[in-house]
Design a protein around this motif. Structure first.
Motif, PDB file in Angstrom:
ATOM      1  N   ASN A   1       0.603   3.045  -3.635  1.00 57.25           N
ATOM      2  CA  ASN A   1      -1.328   3.111  -3.377  1.00 57.25           C
ATOM      3  C   ASN A   1      -0.679   4.622  -3.747  1.00 57.25           C
ATOM      4  O   ASN A   1      -0.800   5.375  -2.385  1.00 57.25           O
TER       5      ASN A   1
ATOM      6  N   ARG B   1      -3.457   6.978  -2.900  1.00 55.50           N
ATOM      7  CA  ARG B   1      -4.861   6.957  -1.716  1.00 55.50           C
ATOM      8  C   ARG B   1      -4.420   6.869  -1.042  1.00 55.50           C
ATOM      9  O   ARG B   1      -4.368   8.080   0.731  1.00 55.50           O
ATOM     10  N   ALA B   2      -3.708   5.807  -0.294  1.00 65.59           N
ATOM     11  CA  ALA B   2      -3.411   5.063   1.032  1.00 65.59           C
ATOM     12  C   ALA B   2      -2.559   6.451   1.384  1.00 65.59           C
ATOM     13  O   ALA B   2      -2.260   6.323   2.902  1.00 65.59           O
TER      14      ALA B   2
ATOM     15  N   GLN C   1      -2.409   5.744   4.761  1.00 65.22           N
ATOM     16  CA  GLN C   1      -3.167   4.374   5.375  1.00 65.22           C
ATOM     17  C   GLN C   1      -2.115   3.317   4.432  1.00 65.22           C
ATOM     18  O   GLN C   1      -2.377   2.709   3.826  1.00 65.22           O
TER      19      GLN C   1
ATOM     20  N   PHE D   1       0.769  -1.182  -0.331  1.00 66.72           N
ATOM     21  CA  PHE D   1      -0.286   0.280   0.047  1.00 66.72           C
ATOM     22  C   PHE D   1       0.171   1.929   0.084  1.00 66.72           C
ATOM     23  O   PHE D   1       0.715   2.463   0.097  1.00 66.72           O
TER      24      PHE D   1
ATOM     25  N   TYR E   1      -8.243   2.715  -3.180  1.00 67.45           N
ATOM     26  CA  TYR E   1      -7.369   1.860  -1.957  1.00 67.45           C
ATOM     27  C   TYR E   1      -6.865   0.227  -2.990  1.00 67.45           C
ATOM     28  O   TYR E   1      -6.853  -0.643  -3.521  1.00 67.45           O
TER      29      TYR E   1
END
Length: 461
Positions: free
Chosen positions: A379, A381-382, A387, A376, A443
């Motif tokens: 990623n 967005r993460a 996150q 992640f 995600y």
């Protein structure tokens, strides 16, 4: 004496879903339930209340750890009694919803605890009702350990852990399974010093080993302490506190730890007390489960069983699927459950989700496979949402590229896993996922990247 096409014993997820499906298919249906509210363990003292507390404490942790990073200033404090009221409101909304669905589908609620005096008859209180078919969906109850007595005050099951009078300064959790880690996380976020004692040398038995190792590292970083490979010998109470004694399996050395509360989360066992199954002649397994065939039929004609009362994973959604399937079978249709595609989720933060085979299972089978992983951290967005811990891992057949399993630790893992579930249900290959356009930034792109990693390679790693 009332007569029905179907009487379901138990109004948990398996029972109430079975009843609704049966009513939709034209069967005159009734449900026996002795609780004051419908929904069984899951809605009353399990899935729903625990998720309410997990959500509340996750919001608390967000204010403590990430608000300042985003330029937000807020002072937060915990009103434990109000949090418990919020939990109770969540329960009421959901149990009330099931009662509404019963009325909508013209399902009779036979209030009380049921027994089966003979095939085709169900006794509730002093009344006996006739039914062409009976489905036992009586669920399960917490199991304990020898030498550990649960009083639901200081030494509690998952039920008592949802209603503690105050937040304990120190809590010991016996068992590093799903329930123990979820509720342990709740109290850790609330400020409790939490120690988890586990008999095995790893947490989350049955989970993919790589996922479990990373999960433990994250929970340790959050402040949860682990004592692994330890057998609890007993719990002694004195002056409102508990002393937990345990023995190291490796060298036999004993130790003890004091706590204000002890959560016993060593699994669950089928609850079939009072049904009269022995006198009825219903065959049971060595583990106290009701023995059923491929169509959920017991050894007694006209009596069926589903959910936690029968073999298989004790999961609400597994019970729901079985409830729908048996209702379809009783209505003359071809009900079926695909046990190869039943996801499992741990609702900690980050969430953990799994479906299908683990690497350990595939190695035991001697099956040739490939692994596609994506962190992640890659990623967008993460990373923007703090996150970025965790990863997506997809296992595929080396020759055919067919997806065999998936394991996710990260944001919204419990929702992301269903993309893979649908793919597996249709026998999809990793390439099918990899060639499916995913919205950016989401995600879910991490799932696509893991699928790409099964082929030429992920783009952002």
């Amino acid at each position: 004496m009332a007569s029905y096409d179907l009487i379901v014993i138990g109004a948990g997820p398996g029972g109430y879903v079975c009843a609704i499906k049966a009513a939709q298919l034209g069967l005159k249906t009734a449900v026996v339930e002795g609780r004051e509210t419908l929904g069984g363990t899951c809605l009353n003292v399990g899935c729903i209340p625990s998720k309410a507390l997990l959500h509340a404490t996750e919001m608390l942790a967000e204010t403590q750890h990430n608000f300042a990073k985003m330029g937000l200033t807020a002072e937060t404090s915990v009103d434990w009694q109000k949090m418990l009221s919020y939990k109770d409101e969540s329960i009421g909304q959901n149990t009330g919803g099931v009662e509404f669905l019963f009325k909508k589908n013209k399902i009779d609620w036979l209030k009380g605890w049921g027994s089966i005096p003979e095939a085709g008859k169900v006794k509730v209180g002093d009344e006996v009702h006739e039914a062409k078919n009976i489905v036992i969906a009586s669920g399960s109850e917490p199991s304990s350990l020898k030498g550990v007595e649960i009083d639901e005050k200081t030494v509690v099951s998952s039920t008592g852990a949802l209603t503690l009078g105050s937040i304990p300064e120190k809590m010991v959790v016996i068992g590093a399974g799903v329930i123990g880690l979820e509720l342990g996380s709740v109290y850790r976020r609330l400020g409790s010093e939490v120690t988890v004692i586990e008999y095995l040398d790893h947490i989350t038995p049955g989970l993919d080993a790589e996922l479990a190792r990373n999960f433990q590292k994250i929970l340790t970083k959050q402040g949860i302490q682990f004592v692994l490979g330890a057998a609890v010998q007993g719990v002694e109470l004195a002056d409102g506190r508990a002393t937990v004694t345990y023995e190291a399996r490796k060298d036999g050395e004993t130790a003890s730890i004091e706590a204000d509360a002890v959560l016993v989360s060593t699994g669950r066992r089928p609850f079939t007390d009072g049904l009269g199954l022995a006198d009825l002649g219903v065959k049971m397994t060595d583990r106290g489960q009701i023995e059923v065939d491929a169509h959920f039929a017991t050894s007694v004609a006209g009596v069926y069983a589903i959910g936690d009362a029968v073999p298989g994973p004790m999961l609400a959604h597994k019970a729901e699927d079985e409830g729908i399937a048996v209702a379809e079978i009783l209505a003359g249709q071809a009900g079926h459950v695909n046990y190869e595609v039943i996801p499992a989720v741990v609702y900690t933060h980050p969430e953990v989700a799994s479906v299908g085979a683990s690497e350990e299972t595939l190695k035991e089978q001697g099956r040739a496979y490939k692994v596609g992983k994506f962190p992640f951290m890659g990623n967008a967005r993460a990373k923007a949402n703090f996150q970025a811990e965790g990863f997506v891992k997809i296992l595929v057949d080396k020759e055919t590229d067919r997806i065999l399993g998936a394991h996710i630790i990260g944001p919204m893992a419990g929702d992301l896993i269903h993309e893979v579930c649908v793919a597996m249900e249709f026998g999809a290959a990793a390439e099918d996922l990899a060639r499916t356009c995913h919205a950016h930034p989401t995600y879910s792109e991490a799932v696509r990247e893991a699928a790409l990693a099964c082929g030429d390679g992920a783009i952002h790693a």
